[in-house]
Design a protein around this motif. Structure first.
Motif, PDB file in Angstrom:
ATOM      1  N   GLN A  43       0.835  -1.201   0.000  1.00 39.82           N
ATOM      2  CA  GLN A  43       0.000   0.000   0.000  1.00 39.82           C
ATOM      3  C   GLN A  43       0.870   1.251   0.000  1.00 39.82           C
ATOM      4  O   GLN A  43       0.616   2.198  -0.750  1.00 39.82           O
ATOM      5  CB  GLN A  43      -0.937   0.018   1.209  1.00 39.82           C
ATOM      6  N   LEU A  47       0.901   3.922  -3.026  1.00 38.43           N
ATOM      7  CA  LEU A  47       0.481   5.278  -2.699  1.00 38.43           C
ATOM      8  C   LEU A  47       1.606   6.275  -2.973  1.00 38.43           C
ATOM      9  O   LEU A  47       1.404   7.318  -3.606  1.00 38.43           O
ATOM     10  CB  LEU A  47       0.046   5.349  -1.233  1.00 38.43           C
ATOM     11  N   TRP A  51       2.072   9.289  -5.888  1.00 42.63           N
ATOM     12  CA  TRP A  51       2.506  10.668  -5.596  1.00 42.63           C
ATOM     13  C   TRP A  51       3.682  11.054  -6.487  1.00 42.63           C
ATOM     14  O   TRP A  51       3.691  12.123  -7.097  1.00 42.63           O
ATOM     15  CB  TRP A  51       2.865  10.800  -4.114  1.00 42.63           C
ATOM     16  N   LEU A  83      -7.147   1.521  -1.172  1.00 39.27           N
ATOM     17  CA  LEU A  83      -6.668   2.870  -0.863  1.00 39.27           C
ATOM     18  C   LEU A  83      -7.734   3.911  -1.189  1.00 39.27           C
ATOM     19  O   LEU A  83      -7.890   4.891  -0.455  1.00 39.27           O
ATOM     20  CB  LEU A  83      -5.364   3.158  -1.618  1.00 39.27           C
ATOM     21  N   LEU A  88      -7.679   7.733   0.289  1.00 31.11           N
ATOM     22  CA  LEU A  88      -6.297   8.142   0.073  1.00 31.11           C
ATOM     23  C   LEU A  88      -5.986   8.380  -1.402  1.00 31.11           C
ATOM     24  O   LEU A  88      -5.058   9.121  -1.737  1.00 31.11           O
ATOM     25  CB  LEU A  88      -5.342   7.095   0.657  1.00 31.11           C
ATOM     26  N   LEU A  89      -6.746   7.736  -2.264  1.00 32.30           N
ATOM     27  CA  LEU A  89      -6.621   7.889  -3.709  1.00 32.30           C
ATOM     28  C   LEU A  89      -8.004   8.073  -4.305  1.00 32.30           C
ATOM     29  O   LEU A  89      -8.992   7.603  -3.739  1.00 32.30           O
ATOM     30  CB  LEU A  89      -6.025   6.627  -4.353  1.00 32.30           C
ATOM     31  N   ILE A 105      -3.852  11.228  -6.033  1.00 33.84           N
ATOM     32  CA  ILE A 105      -3.731  11.146  -4.580  1.00 33.84           C
ATOM     33  C   ILE A 105      -4.560  12.274  -3.957  1.00 33.84           C
ATOM     34  O   ILE A 105      -4.602  13.380  -4.488  1.00 33.84           O
ATOM     35  CB  ILE A 105      -2.243  11.180  -4.150  1.00 33.84           C
ATOM     36  N   GLY A 109      -4.320  11.452   1.527  1.00 30.66           N
ATOM     37  CA  GLY A 109      -3.265  10.576   1.020  1.00 30.66           C
ATOM     38  C   GLY A 109      -1.910  11.254   1.039  1.00 30.66           C
ATOM     39  O   GLY A 109      -0.904  10.653   1.424  1.00 30.66           O
TER      40      GLY A 109
END
Length: 144
Positions: A43, A47, A51, A83, A88-89, A105, A109
């Motif tokens: 994860q 993530l 970014w 996510l 977070l996304l 993101i 996130g």
């Protein structure tokens, strides 16, 4: 019955075995660094890679994310979905390809990446302390 033969005196001289042992120890360090953030290592990688990819200005597709992270596309899709469920996304349809999903993101996130990245980089620095940049250069040569 034929006895096995090895060109090596033992596992402590096998690059593959040593890499296995180092990988297991490093994974333990990563789990410990990420536990306070409620993130698994995959994860975190997906993530954070999202970014990094969005810093160039364009939201990556899930396929681009999987390629950059070196992860399986189906597993990437499942983790990205989790996510997204956590906020977070964000996943959006790609206007150029009905089958593709673009990733962005979110503010939570970004906040999580900022905190987790500090802890992961600190754990990496501690784990690899004393190894030197030659080790990183060697890993880069081996990386697909």
């Amino acid at each position: 019955m034929t006895a096995p033969e090895s060109r090596l005196p033992g596992p402590d001289r096998s690059p593959g075995f040593l890499l296995w042992r180092v990988t297991l120890a490093w994974q333990r360090a990563m789990r410990a660094a990420l536990a306070p953030h409620d993130l698994t290592h995959v994860q975190f990688v997906l993530l954070t890679t999202t970014w990094w990819l969005t810093r160039s200005g364009e939201a990556p597709t899930q396929r681009q994310l999987a390629e950059q992270a070196g992860t399986d596309t189906m597993m990437t899709s499942q983790v990205v979905r989790k996510l997204a469920e956590r906020g977070l996304l964000e996943r959006a349809d790609d206007p150029a390809d009905a089958r593709a999903r673009r990733l962005q993101i979110t503010a939570p996130g970004l906040e999580l990446v900022a905190k987790a990245l500090k802890d992961v980089e600190a754990a990496d620095a501690s784990f690899f302390d004393g190894v030197g940049s030659e080790f990183t250069d060697s890993l880069a040569k081996l990386s697909p």
